[in-house]
Design a protein around this motif. Structure first.
Motif, PDB file in Angstrom:
ATOM      1  N   LEU A 614       0.807  -1.220   0.000  1.00 40.78           N
ATOM      2  CA  LEU A 614       0.000   0.000   0.000  1.00 40.78           C
ATOM      3  C   LEU A 614       0.839   1.269   0.000  1.00 40.78           C
ATOM      4  N   VAL A 615       1.961   1.266   0.692  1.00 38.69           N
ATOM      5  CA  VAL A 615       2.749   2.498   0.822  1.00 38.69           C
ATOM      6  C   VAL A 615       3.188   3.058  -0.535  1.00 38.69           C
ATOM      7  N   PRO A 616       3.733   2.257  -1.466  1.00 36.25           N
ATOM      8  CA  PRO A 616       4.112   2.843  -2.770  1.00 36.25           C
ATOM      9  C   PRO A 616       2.931   3.490  -3.490  1.00 36.25           C
ATOM     10  N   VAL A 617       1.748   2.929  -3.344  1.00 40.93           N
ATOM     11  CA  VAL A 617       0.566   3.502  -3.990  1.00 40.93           C
ATOM     12  C   VAL A 617       0.202   4.829  -3.329  1.00 40.93           C
ATOM     13  N   LEU A 683      -8.198  -5.402  -0.543  1.00 40.03           N
ATOM     14  CA  LEU A 683      -7.618  -4.222  -1.175  1.00 40.03           C
ATOM     15  C   LEU A 683      -6.572  -4.569  -2.234  1.00 40.03           C
ATOM     16  N   ARG A 684      -5.845  -5.648  -2.039  1.00 37.90           N
ATOM     17  CA  ARG A 684      -4.712  -5.972  -2.915  1.00 37.90           C
ATOM     18  C   ARG A 684      -5.109  -5.938  -4.394  1.00 37.90           C
ATOM     19  N   PRO A 685      -6.134  -6.666  -4.846  1.00 39.46           N
ATOM     20  CA  PRO A 685      -6.462  -6.602  -6.278  1.00 39.46           C
ATOM     21  C   PRO A 685      -7.007  -5.241  -6.699  1.00 39.46           C
ATOM     22  N   LEU A 686      -7.632  -4.518  -5.761  1.00 40.86           N
ATOM     23  CA  LEU A 686      -8.198  -3.215  -6.120  1.00 40.86           C
ATOM     24  C   LEU A 686      -7.107  -2.190  -6.412  1.00 40.86           C
ATOM     25  N   LEU A 687      -5.919  -2.383  -5.820  1.00 39.38           N
ATOM     26  CA  LEU A 687      -4.823  -1.444  -6.088  1.00 39.38           C
ATOM     27  C   LEU A 687      -4.401  -1.485  -7.556  1.00 39.38           C
ATOM     28  N   ALA A 703     -17.840  10.112 -10.074  1.00 41.99           N
ATOM     29  CA  ALA A 703     -17.362   8.724 -10.000  1.00 41.99           C
ATOM     30  C   ALA A 703     -15.903   8.752  -9.547  1.00 41.99           C
ATOM     31  N   GLU A 704     -15.679   8.558  -8.244  1.00 46.52           N
ATOM     32  CA  GLU A 704     -14.326   8.654  -7.705  1.00 46.52           C
ATOM     33  C   GLU A 704     -13.452   7.496  -8.172  1.00 46.52           C
ATOM     34  N   SER A 705     -12.170   7.800  -8.299  1.00 45.62           N
ATOM     35  CA  SER A 705     -11.175   6.801  -8.667  1.00 45.62           C
ATOM     36  C   SER A 705     -10.380   6.395  -7.436  1.00 45.62           C
ATOM     37  N   MET A 706      -9.476   5.436  -7.621  1.00 43.46           N
ATOM     38  CA  MET A 706      -8.602   5.037  -6.522  1.00 43.46           C
ATOM     39  C   MET A 706      -7.793   6.224  -6.016  1.00 43.46           C
ATOM     40  N   ASN A 707      -7.258   7.021  -6.920  1.00 45.73           N
ATOM     41  CA  ASN A 707      -6.458   8.175  -6.499  1.00 45.73           C
ATOM     42  C   ASN A 707      -7.275   9.108  -5.611  1.00 45.73           C
ATOM     43  N   ASP A 708      -8.536   9.327  -5.995  1.00 48.43           N
ATOM     44  CA  ASP A 708      -9.401  10.195  -5.189  1.00 48.43           C
ATOM     45  C   ASP A 708      -9.549   9.647  -3.763  1.00 48.43           C
ATOM     46  N   MET A 709      -9.776   8.364  -3.660  1.00 47.89           N
ATOM     47  CA  MET A 709     -10.013   7.768  -2.342  1.00 47.89           C
ATOM     48  C   MET A 709      -8.744   7.741  -1.506  1.00 47.89           C
ATOM     49  N   LEU A 710      -7.595   7.512  -2.144  1.00 43.70           N
ATOM     50  CA  LEU A 710      -6.332   7.525  -1.398  1.00 43.70           C
ATOM     51  C   LEU A 710      -6.063   8.915  -0.844  1.00 43.70           C
TER      52      LEU A 710
END
Length: 858
Positions: A614-617, A683-687, A703-710
């Motif tokens: 998760l940290v690199p993401v 979470l792993r596959p969702l990354l 429509a939020e993306s992964m970046n938005d949620m992070l």
């Protein structure tokens, strides 16, 4: 928590009066009231029924080493000595397991008593008493005789204040309470409580059906319950095993769960065991491993074990040594009220336990019509019994307990559950929607309400209590496996080592063989195809003896690969702890031979297994600004360890918490992913899927993306930590968030500060985290407070038993303000241990108190 607080608030108010009275009448009276129940550790006491003198040596932690001539004397002394330290806990437990808490605390606990009466633990324990051998009954009776001798020596049944400070508080509300004699069945029944807490996937079974009824698709639910990652995390037994037991994965239709939704949703709130073992059966974990002499400095095995349970005060475990001029010579950890030793070693072998967690519970939706239920194509009579719950200060409450062939109807015990009974003729359901395969269903079936019955292996009488004595006496692998064959419930991973250098693993327990279905969903009780067909034979259960690699690790991971061995469950812990231990052993073995210090350091390993993913993401997320940007910099170069003084761990876990709460807004409150390896695998596959629908916030038009949620999660984490810990990220500390408060099981959550002060220990900062080897769990929906712990730690050196080590969560004494009430907490918190000495010479050298128990003069 709130329910329990309400139950005990009235008692607590009287406790507040006690505190005020003590303050007004002076410190002398207060000290006398507190110290009055403290046990005698020195001198001589008479114990009726002994054949010879028994000597009790206690070290500075109050751990008794008991030396007797006969087994009867030994167990009698164990009962007496345990009652000295823990009788209130024992008394409370027996009221809980028999559904009699209302006799202590009044009418607020009637519903809890009714639930445990429905489970019928006491009745099963009574059947087991008749089933076990005369020899085992003799041991239990001797233990009970010792407890009863202690009761008589401390004022008899009426002088409760002489027994524990809790009775003094209780007496201000319930002054008519008297202590009943200890019965051997009181001891046996407590194993049912342990089995309930280690009941494996019942919570997951309810959650799947509830989510389906809530509207999630089967595909979404599958993503919330991912498959075990065999490609990354090794199972326990990775070699050849007995033939596969084939399972049918048939799943009942969605509509059946939608119709039964009220009952299934309410089942998520099944009563737990307040303040004792775990709060529920989900995620119950533990670590154990054994390393052969080929990898150790001594040339003999090392065995390590740390079971994970909910924290309580006093701790669930009691340390004791039992030494006899007979066949019994053992020491380790036991449960207060239970003779013998559950986890430990004798002079030949050592053993440890972790939860095997096979699927041993099934919920059955039953079609109910009055006191009948539908079985196949015919209506059958429910088994009905009447019970009366006595209530301190109130009228007795009668209840009716009903059971189908599958087990007790849990739905009878809750208005919310039984609300499903409103499905009457006004809303009939066609037979096909309920998957009824019988062609001639009685007409009343479509108008009948539903009930929910529990099939559970622990409700079938067994001989697990005899397994304890057999383990205590085991001299070799054959003896050990014979003892394991008696270990019916709860099913545990048993690891083994002996002084000859052998190591081994055995999966014991009563594991059902199902017809239709695989136990992951509530079954249709009216369809006989879903009935159990028997149990997996012990000979087919996985085992290992001296594996080629010289290492066995159990940490609730999968036992075997899916194409090997019998079907046990599909709901494993995901193997992050176990794989970390495998890796640590390999790393250290590559540097040299392993010793006890290596084992101790591994038990206190605080590395987060998902942070490298998760940290690199998080570091790559775009658009972070303001105070969140310097906070994120804490993660750059972080080693993923989570000691209590880590600023990076504080920010990482706060971010994870808000990420889970935000991302899974489709999931109802109370069912969102936890902080451990289950959420990591979700979470792993969702990354790798930045546009997955899971990332979308349903409350916004965008429509939020992964970046938005992070970015949102990091912003919310920064805001929260700034409010809680200050505006300088480098000064944040994980242990300031992740605190452990050991609360008394009965009065520790009263809501009345002075009473809680009497019995609770002060909060301490904790390292670790959920599904880290140092597994201090926490729940994102509730905050960061520790709610799951390594309840003890033990390392046995088979080359030098005197060189072994142990510690437990709090202390051996159950008396508030006693020197041994919480004296091991700092050892536990910092990953240290105390000597677990074995030889009489070493025991005597560390003894600080000597008590002689002698028979009455003739």
């Amino acid at each position: 928590m709130r329910e329990k607080r309400g139950r005990l608030r009235r008692v607590a108010r009287w406790g507040l009066i006690l505190v005020v009275v003590l303050s007004l009448t002076g410190a002398v009276l207060g000290v006398w009231t507190v110290r009055r129940p403290f046990p005698q550790y020195e001198g001589t006491l008479t114990l009726a029924g002994l054949s010879a003198e028994v000597k009790v040596l206690r070290d500075g932690h109050g751990v008794p080493q008991i030396y007797a001539r006969t087994e009867a004397d030994l167990f009698k002394a164990q009962g007496y000595v345990t009652a000295q330290d823990r009788f209130w806990e024992m008394d409370y437990r027996r009221h809980l397991t028999s559904g009699r808490l209302s006799e202590l605390f009044g009418g607020s606990l009637v519903s809890t008593d009714a639930f445990f009466r429905t489970l019928g633990w006491r009745q099963v324990a009574e059947q087991e008493w008749r089933l076990i051998s005369p020899e085992a009954r003799g041991y239990f009776q001797a233990y009970a005789d010792g407890v009863n001798a202690w009761i008589a020596d401390n004022g008899g049944p009426d002088a409760t204040g002489a027994k524990s400070l809790e009775y003094t508080v209780l007496g201000l509300q319930n002054d008519g309470y008297t202590v009943a004699p200890w019965d051997p069945i009181d001891s046996i029944a407590w194993l049912k409580a342990m089995a309930w807490d280690l009941r494996s996937n019942l919570s997951a079974e309810v959650a799947r059906a509830s989510l389906l009824a809530h509207g999630l698709s089967r595909a979404q639910i599958g993503e919330l319950f991912p498959a075990y990652p065999y490609d990354r995390n090794r199972p326990i037994v990775d070699g050849g095993t007995p033939p596969v037991t084939v399972m049918s994965g048939a799943t009942p239709p969605r509509r059946a769960y939608q119709e039964a939704a009220p009952a299934l949703a309410a089942l998520r709130a099944l009563p737990g065991l307040p303040g004792l073992l775990s709060s529920n059966g989900a995620g119950v974990g533990s670590n154990s491993w054994v390393v052969s002499g080929a990898l150790t400095a001594s040339g003999k095995p090392l065995l390590a074990n740390d079971p994970h349970l909910s924290p309580s005060q006093p701790n669930v475990w009691y340390q004791v040594g039992l030494h006899c001029e007979c066949r019994l010579n053992v020491q380790g950890f036991t449960l207060s009220g239970l003779p013998g030793v559950m986890i430990g070693h004798n002079d030949r072998v050592a053993w440890g336990l972790t939860n095997l967690a096979p699927d041993v519970t099934d919920l059955y939706l039953e079609k109910i019509d009055g006191d009948r239920y539908l079985g196949g194509s015919a209506w059958r009579d429910l088994t009905v019994r009447q019970e009366v719950i006595k209530v301190a200060g109130g009228e007795a409450v009668p209840i009716t307990v009903r059971s189908s062939k599958h087990g007790p109807l849990l739905s009878d015990r809750s208005a919310e559950l039984f609300g499903i009974a409103s499905h009457q003729a006004a809303t009939p359901q066609p037979t096909p929607s309920l998957d009824l395969e019988a062609p001639n269903v009685p007409p009343a079936a479509s108008q009948s309400p539903y009930g929910v019955a529990l099939r559970w292996t622990a409700l079938t009488p067994g001989r697990t209590v005899e397994a304890i004595f057999a383990l205590n006496r085991a001299a070799d692998w054959e003896d050990f496996r014979a003892a394991a064959a008696l270990f019916d419930v709860p099913s545990q991973n048993l690891v083994y080592a002996d002084v000859d250098g052998n190591i081994g693993y055995q999966a014991p327990g009563r594991v059902p063989v199902r017809g239709k279905g695989d136990g992951q969903w509530p079954a249709l009780g009216w369809d006989p195809a879903y009935d159990w067909k028997g149990y997996v034979p012990f000979a087919e259960l996985p085992q290992q003896y001296n594996p080629p690699g010289g290492v066995i690790v159990t940490a609730n991971q999968a036992v075997t690969r899916p194409d090997k061995g019998p079907y046990l469950t599909a709901d494993w812990s995901y193997g992050y702890r176990s794989q970390r231990v495998f890796d640590l052993i390999a790393e250290r073995a590559a540097r040299g031979k392993l010793d006890l210090d290596d084992m101790r350091e591994m038990q206190f390993d605080n590395r987060n297994g998902f942070a490298p993913e998760l940290v690199p993401v998080l570091l790559a997320a775009q658009g972070l600004s303001g105070a969140s940007a310097p906070a994120r910099e804490l993660l750059r170069g972080w080693d993923f360890q989570q000691p209590a003084d880590s600023a990076a761990a504080a920010f990482y876990n706060a971010t994870l918490r808000h990420l889970l709460l935000r991302t899974f807004d489709e999931v109802p409150e109370g069912q969102k992913p936890a902080s451990g390896d289950g959420s990591w695998e979700i979470l792993r596959p969702l990354l790798g899927k930045p546009s997955s629908p899971w990332w979308d916030d349903r409350t916004t038009p965008k429509a939020e993306s992964m970046n938005d949620m992070l970015v949102t999660a990091m912003n919310e984490a920064t805001t929260e930590l700034t409010e809680l810990l200050g505006d300088e990220p480098k000064d944040w500390r994980w242990g300031d968030l992740h605190t452990l408060t050991l609360r008394n099981a009965t009065f520790g959550e009263s809501g009345i500060a002075p009473v809680e002060w009497l019995f609770n220990l002060s909060p301490v900062a904790a390292a670790g985290g959920a599904d880290i080897v140092n597994a201090t769990g926490w729940t994102p929906e509730q905050g960061y407070e520790v709610d799951f712990v390594p309840s003890m730690r033990m390392i046995v050196d088979l080359a030098n038993l005197d060189g072994s080590a142990w510690s437990q969560l709090s202390g051996n004494s159950g008396h508030a303000f006693h020197a041994n009430y919480g004296d091991q907490l700092e050892l536990w918190r910092t990953g240290r241990t105390a000597p677990m000495v074995w030889s009489r010479e070493r025991v005597e050298s560390l003894a600080e108190n000597t008590l002689r128990l002698v028979p009455p003069p003739r």
